[in-house]
Write an enzyme that holds these catalytic residues in place. Structure first.
Site, mmCIF file in Angstrom:
data_model
loop_
_atom_site.group_PDB
_atom_site.id
_atom_site.type_symbol
_atom_site.label_atom_id
_atom_site.label_comp_id
_atom_site.label_asym_id
_atom_site.label_seq_id
_atom_site.Cartn_x
_atom_site.Cartn_y
_atom_site.Cartn_z
ATOM 1 N N ASP A 1 0.911 -1.145 0.000
ATOM 2 C CA ASP A 1 0.000 0.000 0.000
ATOM 3 C C ASP A 1 0.951 1.195 0.000
ATOM 4 O O ASP A 1 1.592 1.477 1.023
ATOM 5 C CB ASP A 1 -0.857 -0.001 1.275
ATOM 6 C CG ASP A 1 -1.786 1.190 1.312
ATOM 7 O OD1 ASP A 1 -1.366 2.278 0.900
ATOM 8 O OD2 ASP A 1 -2.928 1.043 1.750
ATOM 9 N N HIS A 2 1.091 1.859 -1.138
ATOM 10 C CA HIS A 2 2.216 2.803 -1.241
ATOM 11 C C HIS A 2 2.095 3.971 -0.261
ATOM 12 O O HIS A 2 3.083 4.633 0.045
ATOM 13 C CB HIS A 2 2.428 3.270 -2.685
ATOM 14 C CG HIS A 2 1.521 4.363 -3.141
ATOM 15 N ND1 HIS A 2 0.252 4.120 -3.596
ATOM 16 C CD2 HIS A 2 1.685 5.700 -3.204
ATOM 17 C CE1 HIS A 2 -0.312 5.273 -3.932
ATOM 18 N NE2 HIS A 2 0.538 6.241 -3.694
ATOM 19 N N HIS B 1 -5.616 2.882 1.355
ATOM 20 C CA HIS B 1 -4.861 4.057 1.821
ATOM 21 C C HIS B 1 -5.522 4.747 3.023
ATOM 22 O O HIS B 1 -4.869 5.050 4.017
ATOM 23 C CB HIS B 1 -4.711 5.088 0.706
ATOM 24 C CG HIS B 1 -4.098 4.541 -0.553
ATOM 25 N ND1 HIS B 1 -3.148 3.556 -0.564
ATOM 26 C CD2 HIS B 1 -4.289 4.858 -1.862
ATOM 27 C CE1 HIS B 1 -2.787 3.281 -1.803
ATOM 28 N NE2 HIS B 1 -3.469 4.061 -2.614
#
Ligand code: BG6
Length: 505
Positions: free
Chosen positions: A185-186, A248
């Site tokens: 999950d960047h 996010h």
């Protein structure tokens, strides 16, 4: 998240090497790690995709990506030439069970030349419906059998809903150990998102007030000015809930609301996040419209220019009911947060690209000032600015200079760019380096992903079964549909204008 650990020889294999992610994010991130001399000395990147191109053409295309998207751009001739010697390409259709052993041969060739069995990282930068084929291919080739050395990186979205996430997990966990899996999950790689933990747990100042006694409510906004760009095909099957909220936004919520970890061990931090996700009050079907709203942008403006509505975007069905905006109200059923609403919202084509968390404190219990002095009074607010202007703002009340007693809000600011001389790395730089080092702290564990799906599942189901009657319901360039205001007005709150660079109040 680890430091000064010598890096073992590593081969990174990217499935989906012809795609946007490789071009825009992965290669620019690896190039920056190379510039900072953070990659292992013996390091190779093998791009795998169906298209027939040679190494040179592949490298040329990657260089264009670096010129356009790298934080240090354009690519510098000599550094790029050195970096690109580590990059090669393999044209392979991994979805074909008859595809040959070219990949294993390539891995073995490299390792023979280096004289070691390298760490092998397999990065699945491919859509969810291709994951099974890629994983089966790796299993067939037997290239990913060393639990300590071999790693699988899986891009989000991990499944389309709870059932598909569980199925995908069952499939992958039959082939790979959990310790081999890195679910990205960047947002967790963003410097400011990581700093939430430092802010909360390295300072003793905030923990005593970080609870229902002092905090009135919390708002998390992740707004984008862009529409769906060239990703209409993907996005129309996904929507804001799957694309942003399930991952996010819920991850940010975890970091804001979780209990202090005992250590920074990957599992300790992830356990605390899972505890928090478990504590989120399930949304009952009859309460959905009080807890979640959706929207879709119509024509409007972005950066001063007229832009089309979502339904006119390439790759989007003209009668699509996919949401481009979602807002949620959550309650967390534990001692710390009982009764404190957490509002989350995200949308495309908003007036600004801004991600921030606003913590609104309760009013002072007693107001000793004359009413004329506090006309301009506002509750204390702590703003964690995730992007674009990274930092933290504390809004306090101060006496305005002058002979009269007048109070008004002022800001105490911490700005990354003023406090530190070095530019923060991109999220993908941090995350790729962590994979190479074998540190999974910033990655999602299977149970975390499933918990997050479980939280949004009732809303997902309700939205799929009842089409929205009024889409598009917000013009591009606005803060979303009126229903989002009503959602939060019911609790007596209103969305706060995010702090934008040119406007701080
Ligand atoms: C991605 C979503 O995960 O995050 C995109 O798929 C979104 O739709 C992007 O635009 C936002 O990331 P960032 O880092 O630009 O805030």
């Amino acid at each position: 998240m680890q430091y000064a650990v010598p890096l073992e020889p590593t081969i990174l294999v990217i499935f989906g090497a012809g795609g946007d992610l490789t071009w825009r994010k992965l290669i620019p991130a690896l190039y920056n790690l190379h510039l900072d001399k953070l990659l292992p000395e013996r390091f190779a990147i093998i791009g795998v995709a169906r298209k027939q191109v040679d190494d040179e053409a592949f490298r040329r295309r990657l260089r264009e990506g670096v010129d356009l998207f790298s934080r240090r751009r354009p690519a510098e001739e000599e550094s790029w030439n050195r970096f690109s010697t580590h990059v090669s390409y393999l044209s392979e259709d991994f979805s074909d069970p008859a595809s040959g052993p070219a990949l294993s041969q390539k891995l073995e060739e490299l390792e023979r030349a280096w004289g070691v069995r390298a760490n092998r990282v397999f990065y699945l930068a491919i859509p969810p419906d291709m994951m099974e084929a890629a994983a089966a291919h790796l299993q067939r080739l037997g290239v990913c059998r060393d639990c300590r050395r071999d790693r699988l990186v899986v891009e989000k979205p991990f499944g389309r809903d709870l059932a598909t996430a569980v199925a995908l997990d069952r499939l992958l966990s039959g082939m790979f150990a959990e310790s081999q899996m890195y679910r990205i999950d960047h947002y967790l790689g963003k410097e400011t998102v990581q700093n939430i933990l430092a802010f909360r747990f390295a300072n003793s100042l905030f923990e005593p007030v970080w609870n229902r006694r002092y905090i009135d409510h919390v708002q998390i906004t992740v707004a984008e000015t862009v529409g769906v760009e060239e990703r209409g095909g993907y996005y129309d099957n996904s929507g804001a809930l799957r694309d942003m909220v399930q991952n996010h936004l819920l991850q940010i919520l975890c970091l804001i609301a979780m209990e202090p970890p005992i250590s920074f061990d990957a599992d300790e931090v992830r356990n605390k996040k899972v505890d928090l996700l478990h504590a989120i009050r399930p949304i009952r079907p009859e309460e959905i419209h009080h807890s979640a709203v959706r929207g879709q942008y119509g024509r409007g403006t972005a950066d001063g220019k007229a832009v089309p509505g979502y339904l006119e975007e390439p790759g989007v069905a003209p009668d699509s009911t996919t949401e481009t905006f979602a807002a949620f109200k959550f309650f967390i059923d534990n001692w710390r947060w009982q009764g404190v609403p957490f509002y989350l919202r995200t949308g495309k084509r908003m007036p600004a690209r801004v991600s921030e968390v606003s913590i609104l404190f309760r009013s002072a219990p007693h107001q000793p000032f004359p009413s004329a002095a506090v006309e301009n009074w506002q509750p204390n607010r702590l703003i964690i600015r995730i992007q674009p202007e990274e930092g933290i703002v504390t809004r306090i009340q101060a006496k305005q200079p002058g002979t009269r007693l007048l109070l008004g809000p002022v800001d105490m600011q911490f700005r990354y760019r003023d406090a530190f001389s070095t530019a923060p790395p991109e999220a993908y730089e941090t995350l790729l380096l962590d994979v190479i080092r074998g540190d999974a702290t910033l990655f999602m564990r299977a149970d975390q992903v499933e918990c997050a799906w479980r939280i949004v599942a009732p809303v997902l189901e309700a939205w799929e079964s009842v089409p929205p009657g009024d889409f598009p319901d917000y013009p591009a360039g606005s803060w979303g549909p009126e229903s989002a205001n009503l959602l939060i007005a019911r609790e007596g709150h209103n969305w706060l204008q995010p702090t934008m660079p040119e406007e701080r109040r």
